[in-house]
Design an enzyme around this catalytic site. Structure first.
Site, PDB file in Angstrom:
ATOM      1  CG  HIS A 193     -28.051  -5.145 -66.782  1.00 27.94           C
ATOM      2  ND1 HIS A 193     -27.168  -5.026 -65.744  1.00 27.94           N
ATOM      3  CD2 HIS A 193     -27.330  -5.653 -67.838  1.00 27.94           C
ATOM      4  CE1 HIS A 193     -25.963  -5.413 -66.123  1.00 27.94           C
ATOM      5  NE2 HIS A 193     -26.032  -5.812 -67.392  1.00 27.94           N
ATOM      6  CD  GLU A 207     -26.288  -5.268 -70.854  1.00 26.11           C
ATOM      7  OE1 GLU A 207     -25.899  -6.439 -70.680  1.00 26.11           O
ATOM      8  OE2 GLU A 207     -25.724  -4.275 -70.325  1.00 26.11           O
ATOM      9  CG  HIS A 260     -25.713  -9.954 -69.754  1.00 24.20           C
ATOM     10  ND1 HIS A 260     -25.875  -8.947 -68.822  1.00 24.20           N
ATOM     11  CD2 HIS A 260     -25.964 -11.118 -69.096  1.00 24.20           C
ATOM     12  CE1 HIS A 260     -26.209  -9.480 -67.654  1.00 24.20           C
ATOM     13  NE2 HIS A 260     -26.276 -10.804 -67.797  1.00 24.20           N
ATOM     14  CD  GLU A 302     -21.831  -9.508 -71.908  1.00 22.21           C
ATOM     15  OE1 GLU A 302     -22.508  -8.690 -72.556  1.00 22.21           O
ATOM     16  OE2 GLU A 302     -21.613  -9.401 -70.685  1.00 22.21           O
TER      17      GLU A 302
END
Length: 330
Positions: free
Chosen positions: A118, A155, A211, A293
Site C-alpha cells: 500500500h 498498514e 502487509h 501478513e
C-alpha cells in the site's frame, strides 16, 4: 500522527545598539574565519535518524533515505527519478526505488525485492488506485488503501517501517535490495502489476511483499501467502510456484522462531501458509515471491505488537533470516 512542537514565547524586541562600523566589520570577519576553520575541522557530518517507540524516524544522514538503525551500517538508498507519480516522473509510470548496491557478505551479488504494501498517499488518490489493471486471471483495482489499527496506525506506515528494518538487515548480509516505494516516493501506489514488474526487471533472487491483515477481532497471528499455479493472460507462475513455497516455508519458520508468535488461527490450518491465485503481485511475478501478513491490525493484542518498534525489529529479523536461509540453500 504528526506532532506539534512546543509553543515558544515571542522574542523581546531588540534594542538598537550603536557599534562603530570598524568594530562591526572586524567581528564579522573574525566570525567568518572561525566558522570556516570549524567546518574544515569537523566536516558536514549530518544527523543520523533514530526511530522512536512507534518507529518514526527523525533526522537523516546526508544523501540517504530515512531508515531505522541496525547493528550493522548499510548503504543508503536513493530513489530513481521516475519513481514518483505526478511529480515530474516523465511518463507518469512508477519506477523501482533503488536500494544499496550490496557489499561483502554471504548474500553478495544477490538481489532482493522488498515491497512495502500500500501507500500512505493512496488515501488522497482513490481515483488512481481504483483503476483496474490486468492481473492475468482477471482485472482488479490498481491498489487499495490498506487497513489500520483502531487507533489509526496505518498498514502503509507499518509496512514501510518494517521494510526499512528488513533492508538494513539484508544489506548487512551483502544483498542488493530494491524497494517498490520508499518514503513519499511514489506519491501513490505503485499498482500491483507494477510492483511485480519492478521485481522482475531487477531479476530478483527473492521477493517479499509486506502487509498486515484487517480481519475480525480475535483473529490473531501471521500467515505467509504463496502463489498458486496460474497460466492465463499475462500471468504464468508455473516456474516460481516451487521456489516460492520454499521461500515461504523458510520465512514462516524463522518468523515463528524469532518473534515467538504463532501462525494464524483463522487461515492456513495452523501452518501459517496460504495459497492464493487472485493477487496480481504474485500472479505477475517471474521471480520467487511471497506475501506476509504479519498480524491482524484489528485485534488489540496483535495491534499492540504491530505498533511496537521493538517487535517490528524482531519481525524484520525473522523475515530476513528466512530470506537468507532460502538464498543460501541452508
Amino acid at each position: 500522527m504528526s506532532y506539534t512542537g512546543p509553543d515558544f514565547d515571542p522574542h523581546e524586541p531588540r534594542r538598537p545598539r550603536r557599534v562603530p562600523l570598524a568594530v562591526a566589520l572586524a567581528a564579522l570577519v573574525a566570525g567568518g574565519l572561525l566558522g570556516w576553520l570549524l567546518y574544515e575541522v569537523t566536516g558536514d557530518s549530518g544527523a543520523v535518524g533514530r526511530p522512536d517507540a512507534a518507529g518514526a524516524v527523525s533526522g537523516t544522514a546526508p544523501g540517504s533515505a530515512s531508515r531505522p538503525p541496525s547493528s550493522s551500517t548499510a548503504p543508503s538508498a536513493t530513489a530513481s527519478p521516475s519513481a514518483s507519480h505526478g511529480a515530474g516522473g516523465g511518463d507518469g509510470k512508477p519506477g523501482g526505488v533503488s536500494g544499496g548496491s550490496g557489499g561483502t557478505g554471504p548474500l553478495a551479488g544477490r538481489v532482493v525485492l522488498v515491497d512495502p504494501g500500500h501507500n500512505q498517499g493512496n488515501f488522497r488518490h482513490t481515483g488512481e488506485i481504483g483503476r483496474p489493471v490486468d492481473i492475468g486471471t482477471n482485472r482488479k483495482e490498481c491498489d487499495t488503501t490498506g487497513t489500520s489499527t483502531d487507533a489509526g496506525y496505518t498498514e502503509a506506515r507499518f509496512t514501510l517501517d518494517l521494510a526499512h528494518r528488513l533492508r538494513a538487515l539484508l544489506e548487512a548480509q551483502g544483498a542488493t535490495v530494491r524497494m517498490t516505494r520508499d518514503g513519499d516516493s511514489p506519491a501513490w501506489g505503485p499498482c500491483v502489476d507494477e510492483r511485480a514488474r519492478i521485481g522482475n526487471d531487477a531479476h530478483a533472487d527473492a521477493a517479499i511483499s509486506l502487509h498486515a491483515d484487517g480481519a475480525a477481532a480475535g483473529d490473531r497471528g501471521f500467515h505467509v501467502i504463496l502463489p498458486g499455479t496460474v497460466h492465463a493472460g499475462g500471468a504464468d507462475t508455473r516456474g516460481i510456484v516451487g521456489p516460492s513455497r520454499e521461500l515461504g516455508e523458510r520465512v514462516a519458520g524463522s518468523f515463528v522462531r524469532v518473534t515467538g508468535d504463532a501462525p494464524s488461527n483463522y487461515l492456513g490450518g495452523g501452518t501459517g501458509l496460504v495459497t492464493r491465485t487472485d493477487l496480481g503481485g504474485l500472479n505477475l511475478s517471474t521471480v520467487p515471491k511471497v506475501f506476509i501478513e504479519c498480524g491482524n491490525m484489528r485485534d488489540s493484542k496483535d495491534a499492540a505488537q504491530l505498533t511496537s518498534g521493538a517487535w517490528r525489529q524482531k519481525a524484520a529479523q525473522g523475515i530476513s533470516e528466512g530470506i537468507v536461509s532460502f538464498l543460501r540453500g541452508s
